[in-house]
Motif scaffolding. Structure first.
Motif, PDB file in Angstrom:
ATOM      1  N   ILE A  64      -3.816  -5.621 -13.518  1.00 15.36           N
ATOM      2  CA  ILE A  64      -2.398  -5.949 -13.349  1.00 15.36           C
ATOM      3  C   ILE A  64      -1.860  -6.644 -14.593  1.00 15.36           C
ATOM      4  O   ILE A  64      -0.792  -6.284 -15.120  1.00 15.36           O
ATOM      5  N   ALA A  65      -2.589  -7.647 -15.078  1.00 14.15           N
ATOM      6  CA  ALA A  65      -2.136  -8.382 -16.262  1.00 14.15           C
ATOM      7  C   ALA A  65      -2.052  -7.470 -17.486  1.00 14.15           C
ATOM      8  O   ALA A  65      -1.066  -7.516 -18.249  1.00 14.15           O
ATOM      9  N   LYS A  66      -3.066  -6.625 -17.664  1.00 22.01           N
ATOM     10  CA  LYS A  66      -3.067  -5.703 -18.802  1.00 22.01           C
ATOM     11  C   LYS A  66      -1.859  -4.781 -18.758  1.00 22.01           C
ATOM     12  O   LYS A  66      -1.179  -4.559 -19.778  1.00 22.01           O
ATOM     13  N   ALA A  83      -3.682  -1.296  -8.282  1.00 20.24           N
ATOM     14  CA  ALA A  83      -4.440  -2.545  -8.325  1.00 20.24           C
ATOM     15  C   ALA A  83      -3.806  -3.608  -7.443  1.00 20.24           C
ATOM     16  O   ALA A  83      -4.499  -4.347  -6.721  1.00 20.24           O
ATOM     17  N   MET A  84      -2.489  -3.699  -7.479  1.00 20.83           N
ATOM     18  CA  MET A  84      -1.793  -4.670  -6.630  1.00 20.83           C
ATOM     19  C   MET A  84      -2.033  -4.397  -5.149  1.00 20.83           C
ATOM     20  O   MET A  84      -2.277  -5.314  -4.360  1.00 20.83           O
ATOM     21  N   VAL A 109       0.834  -1.203   0.000  1.00 21.22           N
ATOM     22  CA  VAL A 109       0.000   0.000   0.000  1.00 21.22           C
ATOM     23  C   VAL A 109       0.869   1.252   0.000  1.00 21.22           C
ATOM     24  O   VAL A 109       0.652   2.185  -0.789  1.00 21.22           O
ATOM     25  N   TYR A 110       1.865   1.303   0.877  1.00 24.66           N
ATOM     26  CA  TYR A 110       2.741   2.473   0.945  1.00 24.66           C
ATOM     27  C   TYR A 110       3.497   2.666  -0.368  1.00 24.66           C
ATOM     28  O   TYR A 110       3.710   3.805  -0.825  1.00 24.66           O
ATOM     29  N   LEU A 114      -3.952  -7.140  -2.844  1.00 17.61           N
ATOM     30  CA  LEU A 114      -3.253  -7.838  -1.768  1.00 17.61           C
ATOM     31  C   LEU A 114      -3.809  -7.466  -0.401  1.00 17.61           C
ATOM     32  O   LEU A 114      -4.036  -8.341   0.445  1.00 17.61           O
ATOM     33  N   ALA A 115      -4.058  -6.184  -0.182  1.00 16.02           N
ATOM     34  CA  ALA A 115      -4.482  -5.742   1.149  1.00 16.02           C
ATOM     35  C   ALA A 115      -5.886  -6.221   1.494  1.00 16.02           C
ATOM     36  O   ALA A 115      -6.141  -6.656   2.618  1.00 16.02           O
ATOM     37  N   THR A 116      -6.805  -6.159   0.555  1.00 17.05           N
ATOM     38  CA  THR A 116      -8.173  -6.575   0.868  1.00 17.05           C
ATOM     39  C   THR A 116      -8.275  -8.086   1.031  1.00 17.05           C
ATOM     40  O   THR A 116      -8.983  -8.577   1.917  1.00 17.05           O
TER      41      THR A 116
END
Length: 391
Positions: A380-382, A324-325, A305-306, A329-331
């Motif tokens: 992310i993939a795009k 997006a990452m 996040v940071y 990941l965080a949620t």
């Protein structure tokens, strides 16, 4: 500044925010009615100067605010975030008149904002919006069949259609609304409008959701808007939406990290005190390893996040991917940590009023709103395939 290192002043500010949330915001949150806008809570956020910071701070500061508030009072965090989400398009793309009319009131907590993008048939696929913005007869070469009461402006439209799952609806004072101005143009034919709640033809209703947030529907029955209500440029509204989401997605992750940390701390305290099988719960290797995994994932999500917020503040080329990452990941991490905390606490965590019961209801929605986890993987993939050299 490295993304993984906070300055002492930032760390101190986070601690201060957690204390303020517990002492001044949580009591107001507890007095609120679930599913409705808590105006006293929003006003207190304004008095504390937190709402004004939505328009003067960078993405990292926004993340630190949301994480700190979420740790102690998720309702305060959500109220702050929704004000920012609804009003940021006005701050970033509004005219001087629009900014002067609404942003001071949002900052002081006297006006409630909302971001109206999702529809019954267009949730994750935001480019498939069906809310129509049709040219008003009064702005064409032909004279209107009857007088049309719309604000001044050379171009005039009527909004017709529905919005659904809109936070703060139908109780907000104004909405950032995304509507289709050019049929068949996909994302290129969407325009953002600033629509005050008192416009004729605009109605709505509340939805009873799992989380206690105010969420509802909006119905547009030929709602009048004009060029004076456009945010940004006609047919360029999708950029307004995506720009807003790129800023707020990492901070959704910060919200999730705050909840995960609260669940982790509760679990550390519980397993250290709870007697079981001739010792404390923490003495069981399976429990200790599980708590270690919870801490590992929480810290990893925080760092992501940071990093995403810092990339946004530095105008890095890979902001969409990092945002997006971070949200993904965080949620997903918060869902795991809160669920695991409930498991380690046992039945007590399922009682109404328990911190983890509250977090369990809160933690599910962020994996869906502002782009579901599957959408984040697609982004992310795009980005990876479009910019393989950007690391």
């Amino acid at each position: 500044m490295p993304a993984f290192s906070l300055e002492p002043s930032q760390t101190a500010r986070c601690a201060q925010l957690r204390a303020l949330a517990a002492e001044r915001l949580r009591p107001l949150a507890e007095k609120g009615e679930p599913g409705h806008v808590n105006r006293p809570l929003i006003a207190e956020l304004g008095r504390l100067g937190l709402l004004e910071r939505l328009f003067t701070s960078g993405a990292l500061d926004l993340c630190l605010m949301r994480e700190s508030l979420a740790y102690a009072c998720t309702e305060a965090e959500t109220a702050l975030a929704l004000q920012g989400l609804g009003a940021h398009p006005v701050h970033a793309h509004g005219t001087p008149a629009q900014r002067d009319r609404w942003l001071p009131a949002v900052s002081e907590g006297s006006a409630v904002a909302a971001f109206a993008l999702s529809e019954p048939g267009a949730g994750s696929d935001a480019a498939a919006l069906g809310l129509r913005a049709e040219r008003d007869p009064g702005s064409s070469a032909d004279p209107p069949a009857q007088p049309v009461a719309v604000p001044d402006g050379a171009s005039r439209w009527r909004l017709t259609g529905e919005k659904c799952w809109i936070s703060n609806a139908p109780e907000a004072d104004f909405y950032t609304v995304f509507a289709r101005t050019t049929p068949g143009a996909g994302a290129r034919g969407v325009t953002a409008f600033l629509v005050p709640a008192d416009r004729p033809g605009l109605t709505g209703g509340a939805l009873d959701m799992l989380s206690p947030h105010p969420i509802g529907t909006l119905a547009f029955d030929a709602v009048p808007v004009s060029a004076d209500d456009v945010l940004g440029e006609v047919d360029r509204g999708f950029r307004v939406a995506m720009g807003t989401l790129n800023l707020f997605r990492p901070s959704v992750g910060a919200f999730a990290v705050g909840m995960a940390q609260a669940a982790l701390d509760a679990t550390l305290a519980h397993t250290a005190q709870r007697d079981a099988f001739g010792g404390k719960l923490r003495d069981l290797q399976s429990v200790a390893h599980t708590v270690a995994e919870m801490a590992l994932r929480t810290d990893a999500a925080r760092l992501m996040v940071y990093a995403a917020a810092t990339a946004y503040d530095e105008d890095a080329p890979d902001v969409p991917k990092r945002a997006a990452m971070a949200k993904l990941l965080a949620t997903e991490t918060a869902q795991y940590v809160v669920d695991t905390a409930v498991q380690l606490h046992g039945a007590r965590a399922l009682q109404r009023g328990h911190l983890l019961e509250h977090l369990y209801r809160e933690v599910r929605a962020p994996r869906i709103y502002e782009g579901a986890s599957e959408v984040q993987r697609g982004i992310i993939a795009k980005e990876l395939y479009a910019n393989p050299a950007v690391r």
